[in-house]
Design an enzyme around this catalytic site. Structure first.
Site, mmCIF file in Angstrom:
data_model
loop_
_atom_site.group_PDB
_atom_site.id
_atom_site.type_symbol
_atom_site.label_atom_id
_atom_site.label_comp_id
_atom_site.label_asym_id
_atom_site.label_seq_id
_atom_site.Cartn_x
_atom_site.Cartn_y
_atom_site.Cartn_z
ATOM 1 C CE LYS A 24 -6.228 -0.194 1.588
ATOM 2 N NZ LYS A 24 -6.631 -0.628 2.937
ATOM 3 N N GLY A 63 -9.054 6.623 0.861
ATOM 4 C CA GLY A 63 -8.180 7.787 1.004
ATOM 5 C C GLY A 63 -8.850 9.106 1.317
ATOM 6 C CD GLU A 88 -2.785 1.249 2.449
ATOM 7 O OE1 GLU A 88 -3.518 2.246 2.606
ATOM 8 O OE2 GLU A 88 -2.789 0.277 3.246
#
Length: 340
Positions: free
Chosen positions: A220, A263, A178
């Site tokens: 991710k 996010g 990520e």
């Protein structure tokens, strides 16, 4: 079954058609802020109870392929007395675990962060595997402005992500990699695209150098979105187009799935962006979600720490999960938001 076969099998299961990953790996401090904002006390029992209501929501497994747990959570039990990893496994949902210890100031560049947690990681991964975890997550955070990120920051975080991923695979856990380009600034869509593409290039170079098996990992990433303070926000179509262009330039086809983080987007926008990407034709990888707040916020608000609200909270959670499942197939529409 060898570790390699198990890794490939679990990565494919996590990247299942119409299913995504629930990120329930918030630290106690972060989860506490969310509980308190919903009117609930930040206690271990409330943190356990909220996760329990999501994991036991009827038909949750129709929409969720895996759940990322926090160190406290993987050691807790459902109200039925069943350890959370075993509960999830019994539902056909793969348990996962967050293994980084957080983003800290990067020495020599105080405006940037480096994610820590490599010390002792091999032993922790072995323990988590014995507890039932079959995948893990490590998050790097990339600040953006007209100057940042520095090459130093990008290279340091890419190396840490790759070392983590290699250790995961050595110990039988699928690594979720990520690298998050943050949307907190005033940068425009083009700046986000430039930084995201360069970040992903460096990350995959490091993964190759560390001999990480691409078939046994998931990515991710952030979507390509203008910063929150930018005066010009992109349309859903523009976000989908620029995100897909960036991924095609950087992500090898051997990676089985890309599970986006939300996010800081609203629940509806995170779903709409994912949906539009899946309406854009076929892709080398399955495009799905690994959402935390974007799956949990409505449920937490409905629950508010009160046992009499569990049914309402589960319905709110399942509603969002169902909509994101539809977005994985490109079948979502804004009219579905009104369905209870």
């Amino acid at each position: 079954m060898s570790f390699r076969q198990e890794l490939e099998s679990n990565a494919r299961k996590l990247a299942a058609d119409g299913r995504g990953i629930l990120a329930a790996d918030e630290s106690n401090a972060t989860m506490g802020k969310r509980l308190e904002s919903a009117g609930a006390v930040n206690s271990e029992e409330n943190r356990r109870a909220f996760r329990d209501l999501m994991f036991t929501a009827p038909e949750m497994a129709r929409f969720v392929s895996g759940v990322i747990l926090y160190d406290e959570t993987i050691r807790q039990k459902s109200a039925s007395g069943q350890p959370f990893p075993q509960l999830l496994q019994s539902l056909g949902v793969i348990p996962g675990i967050k293994v980084d210890t957080g983003a800290k100031t990067l020495p020599g560049s105080e405006a940037e962060k480096i994610t820590e947690g490599l010390d002792g990681l091999r032993a922790r991964l072995q323990e988590y595997y014995s507890m039932g975890a079959r995948f893990a997550k490590w998050r790097a955070v990339i600040e953006v402005d007209s100057v940042l990120p520095s090459e130093y920051c990008l290279l340091a975080n890419a190396q840490a992500l790759a070392r983590y991923a290699a250790l995961c695979q050595e110990n039988g856990l699928v690594p979720i990699v990520e690298p998050e380009v943050l949307m907190d600034g005033a940068h425009n869509l083009q700046r986000c695209q430039e930084v995201t593409e360069h970040t992903l290039h460096l990350v995959f170079n490091a993964l190759y150098d560390h001999r990480v098996m691409l078939e046994g990992m998931l990515l991710k990433p952030n979507m390509v979105i203008a910063g929150k303070k930018c005066s010009v926000q992109a349309t859903v179509e523009e976000v989908a187009t620029e995100t897909l262009r960036t991924l095609r330039h950087t992500v090898p086809a051997a990676v089985p799935g890309i599970v986006f983080l939300s996010g800081g987007q609203s629940d509806e926008l995170a779903t709409a962006h994912l949906n539009r990407m899946n309406q854009s034709g076929s892709h080398p990888w399955l495009l799905s979600f690994s959402y935390g707040r974007a799956l949990q916020a409505a449920a937490l608000k409905s629950w508010a720490g009160k046992s009499q609200n569990v049914d309402a909270a589960q319905k709110a959670f399942l509603h969002r999960a169902r909509l994101n499942s539809a977005a994985c197939r490109g079948d979502y529409s804004s009219a579905m938001e009104q369905a209870a």
